[in-house]
Write an enzyme that holds these catalytic residues in place. Structure first.
Site, short mmCIF file in Angstrom:
data_model
loop_
_atom_site.label_atom_id
_atom_site.label_comp_id
_atom_site.label_asym_id
_atom_site.label_seq_id
_atom_site.Cartn_x
_atom_site.Cartn_y
_atom_site.Cartn_z
N ASP A 458 -12.60 42.64 16.22
CA ASP A 458 -12.33 41.64 14.70
C ASP A 458 -12.13 42.64 13.88
O ASP A 458 -11.88 42.07 12.87
CB ASP A 458 -13.74 41.07 14.71
CG ASP A 458 -14.89 41.68 14.65
OD1 ASP A 458 -15.07 42.73 15.36
OD2 ASP A 458 -15.61 41.50 14.03
N ARG A 462 -16.71 48.22 10.52
CA ARG A 462 -18.04 48.06 10.11
C ARG A 462 -18.81 48.37 11.53
O ARG A 462 -18.30 48.45 12.62
CB ARG A 462 -18.16 46.76 9.68
CG ARG A 462 -17.89 45.69 10.03
CD ARG A 462 -18.01 44.31 9.40
NE ARG A 462 -17.79 43.12 9.97
CZ ARG A 462 -17.07 42.15 9.70
NH1 ARG A 462 -16.18 42.38 8.42
NH2 ARG A 462 -16.56 41.04 10.36
N GLU A 464 -19.75 46.51 13.89
CA GLU A 464 -19.14 45.32 14.69
C GLU A 464 -18.00 45.58 15.74
O GLU A 464 -18.81 45.80 16.85
CB GLU A 464 -18.54 44.06 13.68
CG GLU A 464 -18.93 42.63 14.31
CD GLU A 464 -18.73 41.61 13.26
OE1 GLU A 464 -18.59 40.28 13.79
OE2 GLU A 464 -18.85 41.77 12.09
N TRP A 535 -12.78 29.34 19.94
CA TRP A 535 -13.16 30.67 20.23
C TRP A 535 -13.31 30.68 21.76
O TRP A 535 -12.44 31.42 22.50
CB TRP A 535 -14.61 30.85 19.62
CG TRP A 535 -14.86 31.74 18.45
CD1 TRP A 535 -15.03 32.87 18.28
CD2 TRP A 535 -14.28 31.03 17.05
NE1 TRP A 535 -14.77 33.21 16.87
CE2 TRP A 535 -14.26 32.16 16.03
CE3 TRP A 535 -13.71 29.53 16.68
CZ2 TRP A 535 -14.21 31.68 14.85
CZ3 TRP A 535 -13.60 29.33 15.20
CH2 TRP A 535 -13.62 30.27 14.50
N GLU A 745 -9.73 39.89 6.31
CA GLU A 745 -10.57 39.04 6.64
C GLU A 745 -10.71 37.72 6.23
O GLU A 745 -10.76 36.52 6.50
CB GLU A 745 -11.94 39.62 7.11
CG GLU A 745 -12.78 38.59 7.90
CD GLU A 745 -14.19 39.54 8.06
OE1 GLU A 745 -14.83 38.83 8.90
OE2 GLU A 745 -14.21 40.35 7.72
N HIS A 766 -8.14 43.00 9.75
CA HIS A 766 -8.80 42.00 10.74
C HIS A 766 -7.58 41.16 10.67
O HIS A 766 -7.27 40.12 10.12
CB HIS A 766 -9.96 41.18 9.80
CG HIS A 766 -10.69 40.28 10.45
ND1 HIS A 766 -10.47 39.13 11.06
CD2 HIS A 766 -12.08 40.44 10.73
CE1 HIS A 766 -11.29 38.45 11.69
NE2 HIS A 766 -12.36 39.19 11.58
#
Length: 887
Positions: A458, A462, A464, A535, A745, A766
């Protein structure tokens, strides 16, 4: 002239390490039009001159030149094979033999004699330093015919033979659901071995296996010790064979890498370098024995291609002194990778770099959106003259680098950025007369590069960097125009299948490291870590997309049970065909969300049921493709029932949708959920909703990818173009005009006043909103796959020129060759040229009111279009475009 230009093996040019005979294809070149292959002959040999044939197909009368599976050909492990092909065409012309393609087999069914060995103990589970492993061995005093090494790690590794690096992989063996799916890599190391004494060594880091991962910052997701598995197979010219394997006889030590984590960077102390540690002369008596670690070898799978590699080198565009006095290097492009630098200094001097994406409104370093990720490189000099360094077992997402420490002057010539991503052939190209659109395409492509680092992440910067299923699903079609993503996604889908819940639920991220580790997250703790619509639908949409783009039924067969399990999960939790389950992300970060909310205004039940219908319909079609006819019939009935329920629940009697949002209307139109009697009203209302925002979108992750499609497929081409070309906030070109080099994003990641969206979730790399790239290829250039003949065996060419763009030049490198489209507006006319690869056909569908020059094609009118079907070659057409009318 007729020739085979190249052979593909599992869609790649070469494969090093396969467990089965690869899927074959080849591209044909000819100087004639309407070329169709009539026959082919393929040979496989264990030598380059084809004197030792393993297989000869003989002449096969067949026009297939892609996705060819050969009958069971016996392969041996750790062996190089050569393939060549010749063909004939429909004019009776015969090609010569193609250049040979090569592949190397992996372990196949041969037993692993090697053991996983570690320099660590379970007591090291909190440590993030790297370790070294080494072993010396003797080879017989006779000629070596060939040698192959098969290697993987629990963690990340670099392998060395006689002091030289083996291969050029980075971040190997990548990130998978290790317990059931661990990739190993194979390399031809014949040239690196010698008779007599040899040394083999490896450096191993924590990586995804035991490192600090996820926004909850847990570690040891898969184990507490790094480990190496290595099996070296040496064949001599006299026919004998020798095996060198990792075992308890290897020696172990700590590495100069004192710390290495994917989010936080690397600390390297060059004072601790043990020169020659991977060579035979090194004295390792001070090292300790390696320990054997138990691990399931049944999880091992060969990885023949699509490994992470260094792809490009970028040089500094500027060195900046910020208003706060920081020295910052600007590489001009947001990217994933690392910085390599040269430095001279005293022993113990330090280089300290911090990597980040953007400057703030005042031009100062902005680190807040990294959250807890440090993205820091520290190098401690050994003091032995010029030193060159880049990190080993980490990567950063960045455009800018803050130089916190550096001995001497910071000169641009001493720094370069190395771009890392999975090794995929670029297949798409797009340029036009509009500079902003060209930059947008650039940004979409670089969003892919920055996030396709072994898994579809994604964001790369960061704390993530997770394989969010929604992002990967939304972007899959765009990605597959831009690059050859079949092997990349097939690997990731294997983990999706593995990580599904027993009931068929699909985790939000793949590989799944959220389940059991989200007790502190306000959404996931109560809402759960799996099965959000759009998703989880990656389980169905991604395999189907790969089938459309590559014509590969194997991906449908491999993922079939996973696809079916997801549909059945939705069915089991549906209430009279309305579906909703626990935490739903809805139209994520849509601008019509309530203040302070991430969740858009479109009701979850509408989004969930729309996706339930869409995925069920796709699954029914997939079942039919691979001959599961009972399933195809049953799930088609289910699909029709869901559509009917959607209509009765979300449309009023007069055809008004119950949810007055852009996304609700987009999904209903694009997923074909609108009754014919209501379609015009639905289209008109979508246009009204767009006009209410002065032609701007307010959609999030769910609605945005299909907005332009929903408009252009329903007679609103002008509105689709106007939406694409908007330049003020919110729009794609707003980001471009703000200086973006990747996709953001948030539409307002940087607001018009220079302020930032909340640093809690504000990536500037993103790719989700880059899914509009699909419309550039499928609609603007008009290069569309035909579901009846997928993989572009038959291509539909239907470009949609826009008034503000005077020309488009685009191409897609299909399995058969490049499909090229160039259109130019000249006065009232459109001049169109297309190129169609050999052994394919195409249908041109032109929104024209008159064909002025047919280019030898036989056009016939069909409603508002003129259509012509043709074979391969280059064609030039000139026409007067139709006036686009609403409805």
């Amino acid at each position: 002239m007729l020739a085979v230009s190249k052979i593909t093996l599992n869609y790649e040019h070469t494969l090093t390490g396969v467990d089965a005979f690869p899927l074959l294809g080849w591209q044909i070149v000819s100087d004639r039009q309407n070329v169709q292959q009539q026959s082919w002959q393929l040979q496989c040999s264990t030598d380059a001159d084809f004197s030792a044939l393993l297989y000869d197909s003989g002449v096969v009368t067949d026009n297939a030149s892609a996705n060819i599976t050969l009958p069971g050909i016996p392969l041996s492990p750790s062996t190089r094979y050569f393939l060549r092909v010749c063909i004939s065409d429909n004019a009776g012309e015969q090609s010569g033999w193609s250049q040979a393609a090569e592949f190397v087999t992996g372990m196949m069914t041969a037993p692993w004699q090697a053991e996983f060995i570690s320099a660590e103990t379970p007591e090291n589970k909190q440590q993030s330093n790297a370790t070294l492993l080494r072993h010396t061995f003797q080879l017989a005093d006779k000629a070596i015919a060939a040698a192959f090494v098969h290697v993987t790690a629990l963690g990340l590794y670099h392998l060395y033979l006689n002091g030289e690096r083996v291969g050029d992989d980075e971040l190997a063996p990548g990130w998978t659901s290790y317990a059931q799916h661990l990739l190993y890599q194979s390399w031809d190391v014949t040239a690196q071995l010698r008779q007599g004494d040899n040394a083999i060594g490896a450096e191993v880091g924590a990586g995804w296996f035991k490192g600090d991962m996820g926004f909850m910052r847990h570690r040891n997701f898969y184990g507490e010790q790094t480990a190496l598995l290595c099996q070296l197979v040496v064949r001599y010219e006299d026919g004998t064979q020798e095996m060198i394997v990792s075992d308890a006889d290897w020696r172990a030590h700590t590495s100069p890498i004192l710390f290495s984590e994917l989010y936080d960077g690397e600390v390297y102390d060059a004072r601790l370098v043990q020169h020659g540690w991977a060579s035979t002369a090194f004295d390792d008596r001070a090292w300790h024995p390696a320990s054997v670690v138990a691990f399931n070898k049944q999880a091992l799978t060969a990885q023949g291609a699509c490994k992470v590699k260094a792809q490009e080198t970028l040089h500094p565009q500027a060195i900046i002194t910020t208003p706060q006095g920081d020295t910052v290097i600007d590489f001009g492009q947001n990217m994933s990778g690392w910085v390599e630098f040269r430095v001279n200094g005293q022993r113990g001097d330090r280089v300290v770099l911090r990597h980040f994406e953007t400057l703030d409104a005042q031009g100062n370093v902005y680190l807040d959106n990294l959250r807890s990720a440090q993205q820091r490189t520290e190098y401690i000099l050994g003091g032995d003259g010029e030193e060159v360094y880049h990190p080993h077992f980490t990567f950063q997402g960045f455009r800018y680098v803050k130089v916190e420490q550096y001995p001497g002057r910071v000169d641009a010539e001493n720094f370069k950025a190395i771009v890392l991503h999975s090794d995929m052939q670029q297949t798409g190209r797009f340029t036009c007369s509009h500079p902003g659109l060209n930059q947008l395409h650039h940004n979409i492509l670089w969003g892919l590069k920055g996030n396709f680092v072994d898994v579809p992440t994604d964001c790369p910067q960061r704390d993530e960097r997770l394989g969010w299923t929604g992002d990967a699903q939304i972007f899959c079609r765009t990605a597959s125009y831009l690059m050859q993503t079949r092997n990349f996604f097939a690997k990731w889908l294997t983990d999706l299948k593995i990580d599904q819940t027993p009931e068929g639920g699909v985790p939000h991220v793949i590989p799944d490291i959220l389940t059991g580790h989200c007790e502190a997250d306000r959404f996931l703790a109560d809402g759960g870590t799996h099965s959000s619509s759009a998703w989880a639908d990656a389980a169905v949409v991604n395999p189907w997309t790969l089938y459309l783009m590559y014509g590969d039924t194997r991906i449908l067969e491999k993922q079939y049970d996973s696809m079916k399990a997801w549909i059945d999960f939705m069915h089991s939790h549906a209430d009279n065909h309305l579906w909703r389950y626990k935490l739903q992300f809805g139209d994520w970060v849509a601008l019509d969300a309530e203040e302070g909310s991430y969740f858009g205004a479109t009701p979850d039940a509408l989004i969930c049921t729309a996706w339930y219908a869409y995925s069920t319909g796709l699954f029914a079609r997939a079942a039919a493709v691979i001959g599961r006819h009972d399933d195809a019939a049953n799930y088609q009935v289910l699909h029709q029932a869901i559509v009917q329920r959607f209509c009765t629940e979300f449309f009023t009697a007069d055809g008004t949708m119950t949810a007055r949002t852009q996304t609700a209307h987009i999904l209903a139109l694009y997923f074909n959920l609108v009754p014919d009697a209501f379609r015009q009203r639905t289209v008109d209302t979508l246009a009204e909703l767009l006009a209410e925002h002065d032609g701007h979108l307010v959609t999030g992750f769910v609605g945005t990818p299909y907005f332009c499609h929903a408009l252009s497929q329903n007679g609103r081409v002008d509105e689709a173009w106007a939406l694409l070309l908007k330049e003020d906030f919110p729009s794609w070109l707003y980001q471009v005009n703000a200086g973006a080099t990747t996709i953001w994003e948030h539409w307002d990641g940087i607001r018009p006043d220079g302020s930032m969206w909340s640093p809690n979730m504000n990536s500037f790399n993103h790719y989700a909103y880059g899914a509009v790239g699909e419309w550039l290829y499928r609609a603007v250039a008009g290069i569309e796959a035909d579901e009846a003949q997928p993989g572009f065996k038959h291509v539909i060419l239907s470009p949609l020129p826009g008034d503000e763009v005077s020309f488009v030049d685009a191409g897609y490198q299909s399995l058969y060759g490049e499909i090229a489209v160039h259109w130019r507006r000249v006065g009232e006319r459109i001049r169109l040229s297309v190129r169609i690869p050999a052994n394919t056909t195409a249908t041109l569908k032109l929104a024209a009111r008159e064909i002025v020059e047919a280019g030898g094609l036989a056009f016939t009118p069909n409603a508002s279009q003129w259509c012509a079907t043709t074979g391969s070659g280059e064609y030039y057409v000139e026409y007067l475009p139709a006036e686009y009318k609403p409805g």
